[in-house]
Design an enzyme around this catalytic site. Structure first.
Site, mmCIF file in Angstrom:
data_model
loop_
_atom_site.group_PDB
_atom_site.id
_atom_site.type_symbol
_atom_site.label_atom_id
_atom_site.label_comp_id
_atom_site.label_asym_id
_atom_site.label_seq_id
_atom_site.Cartn_x
_atom_site.Cartn_y
_atom_site.Cartn_z
ATOM 1 N N LYS A 44 0.811 -1.189 0.000
ATOM 2 C CA LYS A 44 0.000 0.000 0.000
ATOM 3 C C LYS A 44 0.861 1.263 0.000
ATOM 4 C CE LYS A 44 -3.210 -2.293 3.135
ATOM 5 N NZ LYS A 44 -3.714 -2.268 4.537
ATOM 6 N N ASP A 104 14.812 0.209 1.720
ATOM 7 C CA ASP A 104 15.583 0.206 2.959
ATOM 8 C C ASP A 104 16.717 -0.811 2.827
ATOM 9 O OD1 ASP A 104 16.522 0.286 5.537
ATOM 10 O OD2 ASP A 104 14.579 0.102 6.503
ATOM 11 N N ARG A 167 -0.649 6.569 7.409
ATOM 12 C CA ARG A 167 -0.539 6.625 5.942
ATOM 13 C C ARG A 167 -1.105 7.907 5.337
ATOM 14 N NH1 ARG A 167 1.151 1.663 3.965
ATOM 15 N NH2 ARG A 167 0.306 -0.190 4.985
HETATM 16 P P1 IMP Z 1 13.317 -3.324 2.404
HETATM 17 O O1 IMP Z 1 12.969 -4.706 1.917
HETATM 18 O O2 IMP Z 1 14.108 -3.364 3.682
HETATM 19 O O3 IMP Z 1 14.008 -2.497 1.330
HETATM 20 O O4 IMP Z 1 11.976 -2.615 2.825
HETATM 21 C C1 IMP Z 1 11.115 -2.130 1.889
HETATM 22 C C2 IMP Z 1 9.704 -1.950 2.396
HETATM 23 O O5 IMP Z 1 9.623 -1.851 3.819
HETATM 24 C C3 IMP Z 1 9.127 -0.641 1.889
HETATM 25 O O6 IMP Z 1 8.450 -0.819 0.667
HETATM 26 C C4 IMP Z 1 8.208 -0.201 3.013
HETATM 27 O O7 IMP Z 1 6.915 -0.740 2.810
HETATM 28 C C5 IMP Z 1 8.808 -0.788 4.243
HETATM 29 N N1 IMP Z 1 9.654 0.206 4.961
HETATM 30 C C6 IMP Z 1 10.995 0.238 5.054
HETATM 31 N N2 IMP Z 1 11.428 1.285 5.783
HETATM 32 C C7 IMP Z 1 10.316 1.941 6.165
HETATM 33 C C8 IMP Z 1 10.093 3.154 6.936
HETATM 34 O O8 IMP Z 1 11.010 3.845 7.434
HETATM 35 N N3 IMP Z 1 8.794 3.495 7.106
HETATM 36 C C9 IMP Z 1 7.747 2.798 6.597
HETATM 37 N N4 IMP Z 1 7.913 1.684 5.872
HETATM 38 C C10 IMP Z 1 9.181 1.258 5.659
#
Ligand code: IMP
Ligand code: MG
Length: 181
Positions: A44, A104, A167
């Site tokens: 989302k 992230d 959100r």
């Molecule tokens: P990754 O797999 O660690 O790159 O995380 C990616 C997903 O985690 C993103 O698409 C977000 O939905 C969620 N996410 C990562 N960091 C944050 C944050 O600081 N706030 C909110 N959602 C996050």
């Protein structure tokens, strides 16, 4: 609008986001000039960013939605990416732009890129509103990035949540640490 009491500070205001999104839209329009594009919103989190961005891409666009889950209600990626909603249309030989909220660890987007590769699009690029600055991040080659943000912050608003909250905030803010640690 008053800052939400769970937000310690605002990182990007609505006007700052607007300017950046317009810039991204213009760049994408130029890069794909003469082509048509399938823009995929990753639900989302990317929904607000996506709906603004597509207004600034002056090309024939098809919009699609996918939903992925890797966090559950935690604040760190689990690495187990689950596809909750998939595409209904074939993307073979089409130009695909995946629109995400934040990269992230890079785990989620790397998984998705690999997964989409087997559908043989003509091209596949990623546009993310935010990227966390990090040395250990997987190199997912994100072509379009709105803003880089410092690591060890958890951000909410403009589509991004913590446990499904925040959100709808019109800005991106830093969530108070005591709320997720
Ligand atoms: P990754 O797999 O660690 O790159 O995380 C990616 C997903 O985690 C993103 O698409 C977000 O939905 C969620 N996410 C990562 N960091 C944050 C944050 O600081 N706030 C909110 N959602 C996050
Ligand atoms: Mg997400």
């Amino acid at each position: 609008m008053a800052t939400h009491p769970d937000v310690s500070s605002i990182l990007f205001t609505q006007p700052q986001l607007q300017i950046k999104i317009e810039e991204l839209g213009k760049t994408i329009t130029k890069d794909y000039s003469g082509k048509s594009l399938v823009c995929i919103c990753i639900l989302k989190g990317a929904f607000m960013f996506f709906s603004e961005l597509i207004k600034h891409i002056d090309l024939p666009i098809q919009i699609e939605f996918m939903a992925l889950s890797s966090y559950g209600n935690a604040s760190q990626s689990s690495g187990n990416v689950e596809i909750l909603l998939d595409l209904r249309h074939d993307i073979k030989d089409k130009h695909i732009l995946i629109v995400d909220d934040i990269i992230d660890s890079g785990l989620t987007i790397t998984f998705l890129k690999d997964f989409m590769k087997y559908r043989h699009p003509a091209s596949l690029s990623i546009c993310s509103l935010l990227r966390v600055k990090s040395e250990v991040q997987l190199d997912a080659q994100i072509k379009y990035i709105g803003f880089e943000i410092p690591k060890n912050t958890f951000v909410v608003g403009f589509g991004l949540d913590y446990a499904e909250k925040y959100r709808t905030l019109p800005y991106i803010g830093i969530l108070k640490e005591e709320l997720y640690k």
